[in-house]
Design a protein around this motif. Structure first.
Motif, short mmCIF file in Angstrom:
data_model
loop_
_atom_site.label_atom_id
_atom_site.label_comp_id
_atom_site.label_asym_id
_atom_site.label_seq_id
_atom_site.Cartn_x
_atom_site.Cartn_y
_atom_site.Cartn_z
N GLN A 223 0.82 -1.24 0.05
CA GLN A 223 0.14 0.11 0.01
C GLN A 223 0.93 1.38 -0.13
O GLN A 223 0.58 2.06 -0.69
N SER A 224 1.99 1.20 0.71
CA SER A 224 2.86 2.42 0.75
C SER A 224 3.53 3.07 -0.69
O SER A 224 3.69 3.82 -0.90
N LYS A 225 3.44 1.91 -1.43
CA LYS A 225 4.27 2.05 -2.71
C LYS A 225 3.04 2.51 -3.68
O LYS A 225 3.57 2.72 -4.85
N LEU A 226 1.87 2.69 -3.31
CA LEU A 226 0.74 3.16 -4.09
C LEU A 226 0.27 4.73 -3.98
O LEU A 226 -0.51 5.12 -4.60
N GLU A 227 1.30 5.22 -3.04
CA GLU A 227 0.79 6.66 -2.65
C GLU A 227 1.39 7.66 -3.49
O GLU A 227 2.34 7.29 -4.15
N ASN A 229 3.71 10.25 -4.79
CA ASN A 229 5.41 10.58 -4.50
C ASN A 229 6.12 9.44 -4.09
O ASN A 229 7.35 9.33 -3.58
N ALA A 230 5.64 8.09 -4.30
CA ALA A 230 6.08 7.04 -3.75
C ALA A 230 7.13 6.47 -4.55
O ALA A 230 7.15 6.85 -5.99
N THR A 231 8.22 5.95 -4.09
CA THR A 231 9.39 5.23 -5.00
C THR A 231 9.20 3.59 -4.95
O THR A 231 8.55 3.25 -3.96
N LYS A 232 10.07 2.87 -5.65
CA LYS A 232 9.91 1.47 -5.52
C LYS A 232 11.45 1.17 -5.95
O LYS A 232 11.97 1.37 -6.78
N HIS A 233 12.02 0.32 -4.82
CA HIS A 233 13.28 -0.36 -5.17
C HIS A 233 13.23 -1.44 -6.02
O HIS A 233 11.96 -2.11 -6.07
N VAL A 234 13.97 -1.64 -7.02
CA VAL A 234 13.87 -2.72 -8.03
C VAL A 234 15.22 -3.50 -8.07
O VAL A 234 16.26 -2.70 -8.15
N PRO A 235 15.45 -4.60 -8.38
CA PRO A 235 16.78 -5.34 -8.75
C PRO A 235 17.30 -4.78 -9.76
O PRO A 235 16.69 -4.32 -10.80
N LYS A 236 18.60 -4.72 -10.03
CA LYS A 236 19.50 -4.29 -11.06
C LYS A 236 18.99 -5.23 -12.54
O LYS A 236 19.36 -6.32 -12.38
N VAL A 255 1.55 2.14 -22.34
CA VAL A 255 3.01 2.43 -22.01
C VAL A 255 2.84 3.58 -21.20
O VAL A 255 2.25 4.63 -21.33
N TRP A 256 3.93 3.69 -20.13
CA TRP A 256 4.32 4.49 -19.27
C TRP A 256 5.68 4.58 -19.27
O TRP A 256 6.57 3.83 -19.41
N TRP A 257 6.24 6.15 -18.81
CA TRP A 257 7.72 6.28 -18.67
C TRP A 257 7.86 6.41 -17.18
O TRP A 257 7.20 7.33 -16.58
N TRP A 274 6.65 6.50 -11.39
CA TRP A 274 6.08 5.44 -10.75
C TRP A 274 4.76 5.37 -10.26
O TRP A 274 3.63 4.39 -10.43
N PRO A 275 4.35 6.28 -9.27
CA PRO A 275 2.85 6.73 -9.06
C PRO A 275 2.03 6.65 -9.92
O PRO A 275 0.67 6.19 -9.88
N LYS A 276 2.15 7.31 -11.16
CA LYS A 276 1.23 7.44 -12.23
C LYS A 276 0.98 6.05 -12.64
O LYS A 276 -0.02 5.72 -13.04
N PHE A 277 2.05 5.29 -13.09
CA PHE A 277 2.06 4.08 -13.54
C PHE A 277 1.16 3.03 -12.56
O PHE A 277 0.11 2.38 -12.90
N ALA A 278 1.20 3.25 -11.35
CA ALA A 278 0.59 2.16 -10.17
C ALA A 278 -0.89 2.65 -10.09
O ALA A 278 -1.84 1.58 -10.03
N LYS A 279 -0.98 4.03 -10.34
CA LYS A 279 -2.47 4.33 -10.24
C LYS A 279 -3.42 4.01 -11.44
O LYS A 279 -4.41 3.35 -11.39
N GLU A 280 -2.64 4.18 -12.67
CA GLU A 280 -3.49 4.09 -13.92
C GLU A 280 -3.53 2.56 -14.53
O GLU A 280 -4.33 2.28 -15.19
N SER A 281 -2.57 1.95 -13.85
CA SER A 281 -2.69 0.54 -14.20
C SER A 281 -3.57 -0.22 -13.16
O SER A 281 -3.57 -1.48 -13.03
#
Length: 308
Positions: A223-227, A229-236, A255-257, A274-281
């Protein structure tokens, strides 16, 4: 045709583009936003005009409110050897002729004269005038809260920069070739391999069942990653150690950038976008997402969502 241009002339010409996927070699869907605004001006057939002075006659069909370039598209695609990752830019001027520019996988415009293969399914001007006619589009109104199947949230000028530069802004990015394998993570170039070891049981089950020829990684959405200004750690998944890269996230035909901040640690960070992608998807708390690296050159990630 002139009688149909009065209300639209102020907004024409208009550009739209499509990314060539494995599923649109024989026919390709026209963006819904375009058909809603300019469908009344769209003749059937249309003439796709390329910089090598060829004109390709393509008929469109309509299914469930969606418009597809159908008969004639396969021949057009085969002539220019359109393949996965190509960009096709359409310039619609309100007439039966649509100008087309093709960018190959390197994001550079195609050499049409060396790529063209065979005869063209052309008509002369008189035949085109007789055949082409405006066709009414029965495009249903969009339900409130439902997102479009195709919507590239980028300014046309930015799209041109993308075409010219080979991608969105990559300033500050330092991409390095590895000389040896890092011991603490799997190689991003290892096709069909999961690039991380998910901790949650749910993500582990998804990873075990997911099969791909491309490298991929999984993320459990919280849930905290859907707010905002949220960011999300991803593996390299790219060989970058500093700076930032614009990454394309694709889900179905949309598509989203998203900005990827490259860190020195074994994780990078999805930041702006990321927040825009999370919301619109329509991601939800508890979803497991698989990010499949289908085109490192862009770079482009295909997103699969698993929900219990």
């Amino acid at each position: 045709m002139a009688s149909h241009l009065g209300q639209r002339s102020a907004t024409l010409p208009i550009h739209f583009f499509k990314i060539i996927l494995e599923t649109n070699g024989e026919r390709i869907k026209v963006p819904s936003k375009f058909t809603r605004k300019h469908g009344s001006c769209l003749s059937n057939p249309v003439s796709l005009s390329t910089p090598d002075s060829k004109k390709w006659i393509v008929y469109w069909t309509q299914e469930d409110g969606e418009v597809w370039f159908d008969k004639g598209w396969k021949e057009f695609a085969e002539n220019y050897s359109l393949s996965y990752g190509y960009f096709v830019l359409f310039r619609f001027k309100g007439t039966s002729q649509i100008d087309v520019i093709i960018l190959d996988k390197s994001s550079v415009e195609l050499d049409y004269f060396s790529s063209g293969k065979g005869p063209v399914n052309t008509m002369n001007a008189t035949q085109m005038g007789q055949e082409a006619r405006p066709m009414p589009l029965m495009v249903p109104s969009q339900p409130r809260g439902k997102t479009q199947m195709w919507n590239v949230e980028r300014d046309p000028n930015v799209q041109q920069v993308y075409a010219d530069k080979g991608g969105p802004s990559h300033q500050g990015t330092n991409v390095q070739k590895k000389t040896k394998q890092q011991p603490d993570r799997m190689s991003p170039t290892q096709g069909g391999t999961c690039l991380n070891r998910p901790r949650s049981l749910k993500a582990q089950k998804v990873t075990k069942k997911f099969k791909s020829k491309h490298p991929y990684f999984t993320l459990l959405i919280e849930q905290s990653k859907l707010e905002e200004n949220a960011t999300k750690h991803v593996p390299k998944f790219l060989d970058c150690t500093r700076g930032q890269v614009d990454v394309m996230l694709q889900m179905e035909n949309r598509v989203w950038w998203v900005k990827l901040i490259c860190c020195r640690e074994k994780y990078d960070l999805f930041s702006s976008g990321w927040p825009k992608f999370a919301k619109e998807s329509n991601l939800e708390d508890g979803d497991v997402c698989v990010f499949e690296l289908i085109n490192p050159a862009i770079p482009q990630l295909q997103v699969h969502v698993f929900r219990s």
